[in-house]
Motif scaffolding. Structure first.
Motif, PDB file in Angstrom:
ATOM      1  N   ALA A  22       0.795  -1.229   0.000  1.00  0.00           N
ATOM      2  CA  ALA A  22       0.000   0.000   0.000  1.00  0.00           C
ATOM      3  C   ALA A  22       0.825   1.275   0.000  1.00  0.00           C
ATOM      4  O   ALA A  22       0.265   2.375  -0.047  1.00  0.00           O
ATOM      5  CB  ALA A  22      -0.953  -0.005   1.201  1.00  0.00           C
ATOM      6  N   HIS A  23       2.149   1.129   0.063  1.00  0.00           N
ATOM      7  CA  HIS A  23       2.998   2.318  -0.078  1.00  0.00           C
ATOM      8  C   HIS A  23       4.333   1.893  -0.685  1.00  0.00           C
ATOM      9  O   HIS A  23       5.083   1.128  -0.072  1.00  0.00           O
ATOM     10  CB  HIS A  23       3.217   3.007   1.272  1.00  0.00           C
ATOM     11  CG  HIS A  23       4.004   4.273   1.144  1.00  0.00           C
ATOM     12  ND1 HIS A  23       3.523   5.381   0.491  1.00  0.00           N
ATOM     13  CD2 HIS A  23       5.264   4.596   1.533  1.00  0.00           C
ATOM     14  CE1 HIS A  23       4.435   6.340   0.515  1.00  0.00           C
ATOM     15  NE2 HIS A  23       5.508   5.886   1.127  1.00  0.00           N
ATOM     16  N   TYR A  24       4.605   2.419  -1.874  1.00  0.00           N
ATOM     17  CA  TYR A  24       5.759   1.950  -2.642  1.00  0.00           C
ATOM     18  C   TYR A  24       6.130   3.047  -3.622  1.00  0.00           C
ATOM     19  O   TYR A  24       5.285   3.831  -4.057  1.00  0.00           O
ATOM     20  CB  TYR A  24       5.352   0.658  -3.384  1.00  0.00           C
ATOM     21  CG  TYR A  24       6.269   0.228  -4.499  1.00  0.00           C
ATOM     22  CD1 TYR A  24       7.558  -0.229  -4.238  1.00  0.00           C
ATOM     23  CD2 TYR A  24       5.848   0.259  -5.828  1.00  0.00           C
ATOM     24  CE1 TYR A  24       8.396  -0.634  -5.278  1.00  0.00           C
ATOM     25  CE2 TYR A  24       6.669  -0.141  -6.868  1.00  0.00           C
ATOM     26  CZ  TYR A  24       7.953  -0.586  -6.584  1.00  0.00           C
ATOM     27  OH  TYR A  24       8.776  -0.979  -7.608  1.00  0.00           O
ATOM     28  N   HIS A  25       7.422   3.103  -3.946  1.00  0.00           N
ATOM     29  CA  HIS A  25       7.892   4.033  -4.982  1.00  0.00           C
ATOM     30  C   HIS A  25       8.753   3.225  -5.958  1.00  0.00           C
ATOM     31  O   HIS A  25       9.719   2.588  -5.532  1.00  0.00           O
ATOM     32  CB  HIS A  25       8.758   5.135  -4.376  1.00  0.00           C
ATOM     33  CG  HIS A  25       8.118   5.858  -3.232  1.00  0.00           C
ATOM     34  ND1 HIS A  25       7.303   6.959  -3.406  1.00  0.00           N
ATOM     35  CD2 HIS A  25       8.165   5.645  -1.890  1.00  0.00           C
ATOM     36  CE1 HIS A  25       6.891   7.396  -2.215  1.00  0.00           C
ATOM     37  NE2 HIS A  25       7.395   6.617  -1.281  1.00  0.00           N
ATOM     38  N   SER A  26       8.426   3.285  -7.222  1.00  0.00           N
ATOM     39  CA  SER A  26       9.179   2.471  -8.194  1.00  0.00           C
ATOM     40  C   SER A  26      10.451   3.152  -8.676  1.00  0.00           C
ATOM     41  O   SER A  26      11.285   2.524  -9.313  1.00  0.00           O
ATOM     42  CB  SER A  26       8.296   2.153  -9.404  1.00  0.00           C
ATOM     43  OG  SER A  26       7.984   3.338 -10.129  1.00  0.00           O
TER      44      SER A  26
ATOM     45  N   THR B 113      -0.474  10.452   0.682  1.00  0.00           N
ATOM     46  CA  THR B 113       0.519  11.435   1.102  1.00  0.00           C
ATOM     47  C   THR B 113       1.368  10.841   2.222  1.00  0.00           C
ATOM     48  O   THR B 113       1.004   9.825   2.819  1.00  0.00           O
ATOM     49  CB  THR B 113      -0.164  12.742   1.570  1.00  0.00           C
ATOM     50  OG1 THR B 113       0.825  13.755   1.735  1.00  0.00           O
ATOM     51  CG2 THR B 113      -0.934  12.548   2.868  1.00  0.00           C
ATOM     52  N   HIS B 114       2.533  11.450   2.458  1.00  0.00           N
ATOM     53  CA  HIS B 114       3.369  11.063   3.605  1.00  0.00           C
ATOM     54  C   HIS B 114       3.030  11.986   4.771  1.00  0.00           C
ATOM     55  O   HIS B 114       2.983  13.202   4.592  1.00  0.00           O
ATOM     56  CB  HIS B 114       4.854  11.259   3.296  1.00  0.00           C
ATOM     57  CG  HIS B 114       5.382  10.408   2.187  1.00  0.00           C
ATOM     58  ND1 HIS B 114       5.407  10.808   0.878  1.00  0.00           N
ATOM     59  CD2 HIS B 114       5.927   9.177   2.208  1.00  0.00           C
ATOM     60  CE1 HIS B 114       5.950   9.854   0.135  1.00  0.00           C
ATOM     61  NE2 HIS B 114       6.275   8.852   0.908  1.00  0.00           N
ATOM     62  N   VAL B 115       2.844  11.415   5.948  1.00  0.00           N
ATOM     63  CA  VAL B 115       2.495  12.231   7.109  1.00  0.00           C
ATOM     64  C   VAL B 115       3.345  11.842   8.316  1.00  0.00           C
ATOM     65  O   VAL B 115       3.434  10.662   8.660  1.00  0.00           O
ATOM     66  CB  VAL B 115       0.996  12.067   7.438  1.00  0.00           C
ATOM     67  CG1 VAL B 115       0.686  12.601   8.817  1.00  0.00           C
ATOM     68  CG2 VAL B 115       0.155  12.784   6.396  1.00  0.00           C
TER      69      VAL B 115
ATOM     70  N   ALA C 242       0.845   7.673   4.571  1.00  0.00           N
ATOM     71  CA  ALA C 242       1.951   6.756   4.803  1.00  0.00           C
ATOM     72  C   ALA C 242       2.701   7.185   6.058  1.00  0.00           C
ATOM     73  O   ALA C 242       2.908   8.380   6.288  1.00  0.00           O
ATOM     74  CB  ALA C 242       2.888   6.753   3.610  1.00  0.00           C
ATOM     75  N   HIS C 243       3.090   6.205   6.854  1.00  0.00           N
ATOM     76  CA  HIS C 243       3.941   6.338   8.046  1.00  0.00           C
ATOM     77  C   HIS C 243       3.165   6.685   9.314  1.00  0.00           C
ATOM     78  O   HIS C 243       2.919   5.816  10.124  1.00  0.00           O
ATOM     79  CB  HIS C 243       5.104   7.315   7.805  1.00  0.00           C
ATOM     80  CG  HIS C 243       5.956   6.900   6.654  1.00  0.00           C
ATOM     81  ND1 HIS C 243       6.821   5.835   6.729  1.00  0.00           N
ATOM     82  CD2 HIS C 243       6.030   7.351   5.377  1.00  0.00           C
ATOM     83  CE1 HIS C 243       7.408   5.672   5.561  1.00  0.00           C
ATOM     84  NE2 HIS C 243       6.948   6.574   4.717  1.00  0.00           N
ATOM     85  N   GLY C 244       2.847   7.955   9.547  1.00  0.00           N
ATOM     86  CA  GLY C 244       2.132   8.300  10.780  1.00  0.00           C
ATOM     87  C   GLY C 244       2.888   7.884  12.031  1.00  0.00           C
ATOM     88  O   GLY C 244       2.303   7.364  12.976  1.00  0.00           O
TER      89      GLY C 244
ATOM     90  N   CYS D  46       5.909  -1.496   1.710  1.00  0.00           N
ATOM     91  CA  CYS D  46       7.341  -1.853   1.743  1.00  0.00           C
ATOM     92  C   CYS D  46       8.199  -0.661   1.330  1.00  0.00           C
ATOM     93  O   CYS D  46       9.429  -0.748   1.365  1.00  0.00           O
ATOM     94  CB  CYS D  46       7.609  -3.063   0.853  1.00  0.00           C
ATOM     95  SG  CYS D  46       6.686  -4.530   1.355  1.00  0.00           S
ATOM     96  N   ASP D  47       7.564   0.434   0.891  1.00  0.00           N
ATOM     97  CA  ASP D  47       8.236   1.711   0.645  1.00  0.00           C
ATOM     98  C   ASP D  47       9.372   1.563  -0.379  1.00  0.00           C
ATOM     99  O   ASP D  47       9.395   0.642  -1.173  1.00  0.00           O
ATOM    100  CB  ASP D  47       8.704   2.294   1.989  1.00  0.00           C
ATOM    101  CG  ASP D  47       8.675   3.820   2.021  1.00  0.00           C
ATOM    102  OD1 ASP D  47       8.495   4.452   0.968  1.00  0.00           O
ATOM    103  OD2 ASP D  47       8.850   4.395   3.109  1.00  0.00           O
ATOM    104  N   ASN D  48      10.337   2.474  -0.331  1.00  0.00           N
ATOM    105  CA  ASN D  48      11.397   2.486  -1.349  1.00  0.00           C
ATOM    106  C   ASN D  48      12.330   1.279  -1.227  1.00  0.00           C
ATOM    107  O   ASN D  48      12.602   0.821  -0.121  1.00  0.00           O
ATOM    108  CB  ASN D  48      12.282   3.725  -1.192  1.00  0.00           C
ATOM    109  CG  ASN D  48      11.515   5.016  -1.263  1.00  0.00           C
ATOM    110  OD1 ASN D  48      10.737   5.320  -0.382  1.00  0.00           O
ATOM    111  ND2 ASN D  48      11.746   5.781  -2.305  1.00  0.00           N
ATOM    112  N   CYS D  49      12.873   0.879  -2.367  1.00  0.00           N
ATOM    113  CA  CYS D  49      13.911  -0.159  -2.339  1.00  0.00           C
ATOM    114  C   CYS D  49      15.224   0.379  -1.782  1.00  0.00           C
ATOM    115  O   CYS D  49      16.131  -0.390  -1.470  1.00  0.00           O
ATOM    116  CB  CYS D  49      14.149  -0.706  -3.738  1.00  0.00           C
ATOM    117  SG  CYS D  49      12.959  -1.969  -4.177  1.00  0.00           S
TER     118      CYS D  49
HETATM  119 ZN   LIG Z   1       7.187   6.910   0.769  1.00  0.00          ZN
END
Ligand SMILES: [Zn+2]
Length: 509
Positions: free
Chosen positions: A73-77, A248-250, A288-290, A339-342
């Motif tokens: 649910a949160h990833y950046h390619s 969004t990132h929070v 994302a995060h919180g 799993c967010d960024n690699c």
């Molecule tokens: Zn992120």
């Protein structure tokens, strides 16, 4: 039609230790029935239809657990090629090694390969949907088309959102020393963008490449503190117009929280109240995060219907602190896992994410937290589906939902002896057991081999692309190294600030 025969089908409302043996029938991209073998008229009728059409494929699922495809649910390619290149860097220093703006335009081949790489890694781990919060450099149709085409090629479901930001400075910028060199100042402040131009681009692309098949749109602002009110309102209005989820990132870091205390002074220093004031906090919002949310903000989020994606691996690797998972869960906020960024977790692995989801809830509290394996699986499946706006589309093995699922080999070591499917999936599985993966009714991995991509050819192409990437990365590394002393000084200053709550453990702070 495909009949998946006699597997243990994971049902969160059934026996999660030893799920029953069931048949799953898939017609096109839809699950049409989930039934007990031998005794169901519906299944017999469907199988007869299969035989008539001559399209039958029967997958023998003995010794297999059938689970809903995980939703990342949160990833950046954009930074999958940075895997393994950065370590021991707090958030803002890491950002200088990973954000597309620092890399500049990349070759078409690299854009395709990096998108494929992340998607292949996800599929191999049973992740069938990714929420890719992406940034295009340059922000144009050609770049977007290459990425969209790579997703089509590999056959993963994607909820794609362009992460807009019009305020370019690093989050930690307000806490930097005054005596920065001009070169360092330039690298940490960046160049602001025109929010209206970016919003118009997103609007035009949503219409040009409409959601359909495995391609779904979301909208995103990179972070409230990186966005003008005009940008946040514009993203919220796109979400309204097209009925799209908002990402969004929070409150990922203490620096973001310390900055919020300054820039949202009229809202008592609360990023969450600021989001509510500009119409950016609602049931379609997924944050994302919180990590650094205060108790009164948790209540506000719960009342708004917004959701939180927990990213335990990147939070730990970037020294961001421990998110209050048990408190968020107790407040009834729907949770999911990313799993967010690699470059800051170094893998797309929901098994690691689920395990950390449970274990991290316990490190701040010696008593039972009520965060169990079944809740981690819920967050990785149905919770993720809801977080990315696909709550009625994927996230369970049930008739009428899309056929996104994985078959996991119960004869592998993680399940010996088989005491509890749910606990062993979360605490024992590494990803080794993922055997067959289906997305939208199409088998994209069978017996551990991808069917959509020639992986040997892919590896060769990737190896060819890496020398140029590594050369460019060394330039990025030296720019970051120049800024590192100032960034680390700012990080020390932030660590010493009182923001009204603490998300680090131990006595060091
Ligand atoms: Zn992120």
């Amino acid at each position: 039609m495909i009949l998946i025969k006699g597997g243990r089908v994971y049902d969160p409302l059934g026996d999660t230790d030893l799920p029953g043996l069931l048949d799953v029938l898939v017609d096109g991209d839809i699950i049409v029935s989930v039934t007990a073998p031998d005794d169901d008229q519906d299944r017999k009728r469907h199988v007869e239809q299969l035989a008539e059409r001559g399209l039958a494929e029967v997958i023998d699922a003995r010794d297999r657990l059938i689970v809903p495809g995980f939703v990342n649910a949160h990833y950046h390619s954009y930074d999958t090629l940075v895997k393994g290149l950065v370590e021991d860097a707090p958030f803002d220093l890491w950002a200088m090694h990973s954000q597309p703006a620092f890399f500049g335009p990349r070759s078409k081949a690299e854009l395709r390969l990096r998108t494929l790489l992340g998607a292949i890694e996800c599929l191999r781990q049973g992740i069938t949907t990714v929420q890719d919060m992406c940034t295009l450099v340059p922000q144009d149709e050609e770049t977007l088309d290459i990425i969209a085409s790579a997703y089509r090629e590999v056959g993963i479901r994607v909820v794609f959102a362009l992460a807009l930001r019009d305020l370019a400075e690093l989050d930690i910028a307000p806490f930097l020393p005054d005596d920065l060199s001009e070169a360092v100042r330039r690298s940490v402040t960046g160049t602001p963008r025109d929010p209206l131009e970016d919003l118009a681009f997103v609007d035009s692309q949503i219409r040009r490449l409409p959601s359909g098949g495995l391609w779904h749109w979301g909208v995103a602002a990179s972070g409230p503190q990186r966005s003008s009110d005009r940008l946040l309102e514009g993203v919220a209005s796109l979400s309204d117009r097209y009925d799209l989820p908002v990402f969004t990132h929070v409150y990922e870091t203490k620096a973001q929280t310390a900055k919020a205390r300054r820039v949202y002074a009229s809202q008592g220093g609360s990023m969450i109240r600021h989001m509510a004031a500009v119409g950016f906090l609602g049931p379609r919002t997924t944050m994302a995060h919180g990590v650094w949310i205060a108790p009164d903000e948790i209540d506000l989020i719960a009342r708004s219907g917004a959701r939180i994606v927990h990213n335990p691996l990147s939070n730990m690797k970037l020294k961001s602190g421990v998110a209050p998972i048990a408190a968020l869960k107790a407040a009834g906020i729907p949770l999911s896992i990313g799993c967010d960024n690699c470059s800051c977790g170094d893998c797309q692995n929901m098994f690691q994410g689920m395990k950390m989801f449970c274990l991290l809830a316990g490190v701040a509290d010696p008593n039972p937290t009520g965060v169990h394996a079944v809740h981690a699986i819920e967050a990785a499946t149905r919770g993720g589906a809801q977080a990315v706006g696909l709550g009625n589309v994927v996230g369970a093995i049930a008739p009428g939902l899309k056929a996104d699922l994985s078959l996991i080999d119960l004869s592998t070591i993680a399940y010996l002896p088989l005491n509890s499917v749910a606990r062993q999936l979360v605490f024992s599985e590494t990803g080794q057991g993922v055997d067959t993966v289906m997305v939208g009714g199409r088998i994209v991995m069978r017996g551990g081999r991808l069917t959509t991509v020639d992986e040997a050819a892919f590896r060769a192409e990737l190896n060819d692309a890496m020398p140029a990437f590594r050369r460019d990365f060394e330039v990025i590394r030296s720019t970051a190294a120049l800024a590192a002393p100032a960034l680390l000084e700012a990080n020390r200053r932030v660590a010493a600030l009182d923001v009204g709550l603490n998300r680090f453990l131990g006595d060091l702070w």
